[in-house]
Design an enzyme around this catalytic site. Structure first.
Site, mmCIF file in Angstrom:
data_model
loop_
_atom_site.group_PDB
_atom_site.id
_atom_site.type_symbol
_atom_site.label_atom_id
_atom_site.label_comp_id
_atom_site.label_asym_id
_atom_site.label_seq_id
_atom_site.Cartn_x
_atom_site.Cartn_y
_atom_site.Cartn_z
ATOM 1 N N GLY A 257 0.808 -1.222 0.000
ATOM 2 C CA GLY A 257 0.000 0.000 0.000
ATOM 3 C C GLY A 257 0.843 1.276 0.000
ATOM 4 N N GLU A 343 5.571 2.870 9.328
ATOM 5 C CA GLU A 343 4.762 1.660 9.121
ATOM 6 C C GLU A 343 5.645 0.532 8.588
ATOM 7 O OE1 GLU A 343 0.150 1.101 8.073
ATOM 8 O OE2 GLU A 343 1.307 1.488 6.257
HETATM 9 O O1 F6P Z 1 -3.155 1.451 7.883
HETATM 10 C C1 F6P Z 1 -2.967 0.170 7.451
HETATM 11 C C2 F6P Z 1 -3.160 -0.004 6.007
HETATM 12 O O2 F6P Z 1 -3.276 -1.374 5.859
HETATM 13 C C3 F6P Z 1 -2.036 0.555 5.135
HETATM 14 O O3 F6P Z 1 -0.932 -0.240 5.044
HETATM 15 C C4 F6P Z 1 -2.742 0.730 3.845
HETATM 16 O O4 F6P Z 1 -2.024 1.539 2.978
HETATM 17 C C5 F6P Z 1 -4.042 1.335 4.315
HETATM 18 O O5 F6P Z 1 -4.328 0.639 5.500
HETATM 19 C C6 F6P Z 1 -5.193 1.277 3.341
HETATM 20 O O6 F6P Z 1 -5.456 -0.016 2.929
HETATM 21 P P1 F6P Z 1 -6.350 -0.314 1.657
HETATM 22 O O7 F6P Z 1 -5.648 0.234 0.457
HETATM 23 O O8 F6P Z 1 -6.456 -1.801 1.600
HETATM 24 O O9 F6P Z 1 -7.680 0.345 1.848
#
Ligand code: F6P
Length: 546
Positions: A257, A343
């Protein structure tokens, strides 16, 4: 950690950085250029011998092999059994094919579809319910599905010439939602839901609320899909949400992400700055990737920054890293780095699950200069904590206010110098006496005006903030963080630490919705239960808030 390095660090703590400049052409020896960026690290408290030892240590830990393992797609994210290949998204097609084999077709086809979508929005081929051109794009995402775009959109504001306004919505607070919706028109707004997992609570609730808003504002159910795009690795979930297959851009499990802005996650950015500039952004990053893979460690910018970061964090025991872009356009960069760095490397066990003996990621914080000078930098100058700092500044300004650029530049250099030089009690006292103060008054005031100095800093210099240099800057920090993860022997690519909070928020939410402490919340502390009751009581009295 290496014991010889520890001995050197012990000595380093008792010297000043100023001393290191004596009789040395440090400005030349401790500077590097790569992918259009210039790094001055002469103001670090590190000697040539210490740097050589750090490089030797990195080699002993097989850093070179680990770098190639990442670029070649080995499953280095061992807790999720995944490769880490965001670099491929900015690599030439031949390389994508060499590493991904058949899957490269999907990646290349997605890039092409993204370009077509961007073009269709710009030319007005893609239109909304009333057949009007889209004037606004509302992109919904959080964390890695937000920060990269947010930072690049700010940074490349001057390249947003396509006439489409791009808005980003991340926070679940309804104030954020209503703030965005107040300024856009449903019939000319395209909504892009960005979520790798398509399960993220904040993103889905925001997306659902925006869907309801579209319906309420007259976009009928049949036409709703015309207003929806999605970027996700779970296309089935996006389909279920109501996005048409042709409007879903995929991503892959090998793109983390916080490293995903190079994928279709960057769609809002590409819409704002155009595909050509978006490609330049990726090219700048790839230039840094090539440098990272090819340069000797002694001349390798991400490696040098990583080693110095570890020297500061583990050997000199400095707990934090201040990131201070002297650039209004880069004002979101510290926030972006907080996620990418903390993170990734905020961990305390090795890849094999053993407890680490050393600390990992520093606490990253920062703000654009000169604003920080009138806020937290007091602590950096006069508290006992030494906060290593990364200054970032461009030589050129994008407007004609040259005097502002001079003052900005002067302040940036002055802060780096002040942090390093400080001002001793003796210097302050002499200054006060020279101004005619009595000895008694001077000795009373001098301790308050003494500056500790000896705070190390890097200075990253860009010719100009442009798509290419921004791409290189992002990639520089991505690789620095990766190298540090390798040397700490941790997995920089998972983020299990965010899970417990997500789980507990589900438990609390069930109680709030049921207006009583449910069994799922029974193990919560009495403090949290009391707060839950306060919310339930408040909302039952103030029905309109419920
Ligand atoms: O905050 C945790 C997290 O899993 C990040 O690593 C990630 O970028 C974000 O949440 C959003 O996740 P998603 O793109 O699956 O909505």
């Amino acid at each position: 950690m290496d014991s010889l390095l520890q001995q050197f660090a012990f000595k380093a703590k008792s010297r000043t950085i100023n001393d290191l400049f004596i009789g040395s052409n440090r400005a030349d020896k401790f500077s590097l250029s790569a992918a259009g960026l210039y790094l001055d690290f002469a103001k670090q408290n590190v000697s040539e011998d210490e740097l050589a030892l750090l490089i030797h240590w990195a080699k002993k830990l097989k850093l070179e092999h680990k770098i190639q393992a990442m670029f070649n797609g080995e499953l280095i994210n061992n807790t999720e059994n995944r490769a880490v290949l965001h670099t491929l998204l900015r690599a030439p097609e031949s390389r994508q094919r060499a590493i991904l084999a058949e899957q490269a077709d999907d990646v290349i086809a997605t890039e092409k579809r993204m370009a077509v979508i961007v073009d269709d929005i710009h030319t007005g081929k893609m239109r909304g319910v009333t057949n009007k051109r889209f004037t606004d794009v509302l992109a919904i995402g959080i964390g890695g599905s937000f920060y990269g775009c947010k930072t690049a959109l700010n940074a490349l504001h001057n390249y947003c010439t396509q006439g489409i306004k791009v808005h980003l919505l991340s926070n679940i607070d309804s104030d954020a939602l209503s703030e965005k919706l107040a300024f856009i028109n449903a019939e000319t707004t395209l909504v892009v839901v960005i979520s790798k997992t398509f399960t993220t609570q904040e993103t889905l609730l925001n997306a659902n609320s925006v869907k309801q808003w579209l319906l309420k504002k007259g976009v009928n159910k049949q036409a709703l899909a015309k207003h929806l795009l999605a970027v996700t690795s779970h296309c089935d979930k996006a389909l279920k949400f109501g996005v048409k297959t042709k409007n879903i851009l995929p991503m892959w499990d090998w793109v983390g992400g916080r490293f995903s802005v190079w994928s279709a996650v960057g769609l809002p950015l590409a819409i704002a700055i155009g595909m050509e500039h978006f490609n330049h952004f990726k090219q700048g990053a790839w230039q840094m990737d090539e440098h990272f893979q090819q340069a000797d460690f002694a001349e390798n910018m991400p490696v040098i920054m990583a080693l110095i970061g570890i020297w500061n964090r583990n050997f000199l025991a400095y707990p934090a890293l201040a990131v201070l872009p002297y650039s209004h356009a880069l004002r979101a960069f510290p926030g972006y780095l907080q996620q990418t760095d903390m993170e990734s490397n905020g961990k305390s066990v090795t890849q094999q699950g053993e407890k680490l003996k050393s600390s990992t990621a520093p606490i990253v914080f920062g703000q654009e200069g000169t604003n920080g000078q009138h806020a937290f930098m007091q602590l950096m100058h006069q508290s006992d904590d030494i906060i290593p700092t990364d200054f970032i500044i461009a030589l050129a300004t994008s407007n004609s206010y040259q005097e502002h650029q001079q003052v900005l530049f002067a302040n940036c250099l002055a802060q780096a110098e002040a942090l390093m030089q400080g001002k001793s009690l003796k210097q302050v006292t002499t200054e006060l006496l020279n101004k005619g103060m009595t000895e008694q008054d001077a000795s009373r005031l001098a301790p308050h005006k003494t500056m500790k100095g000896n705070t190390p800093s890097n200075l990253l210099l860009l010719q100009q903030l442009a798509p290419k240099s921004l791409g290189a800057l992002f990639a520089l920090y991505e690789h620095k963080i990766f190298v540090q993860g390798v040397l700490w022997q941790i997995n920089s690519f998972d983020q299990w630490g965010v899970e417990l909070g997500k789980q507990l928020s589900g438990d609390v939410l069930t109680s709030l919705q049921n207006k009583t402490i449910t069994s799922s919340s029974s193990s919560l502390s009495s403090s949290t239960k009391k707060l839950i009751h306060q919310f339930i009581n408040f909302t039952s009295v103030n029905k309109n808030v419920d």
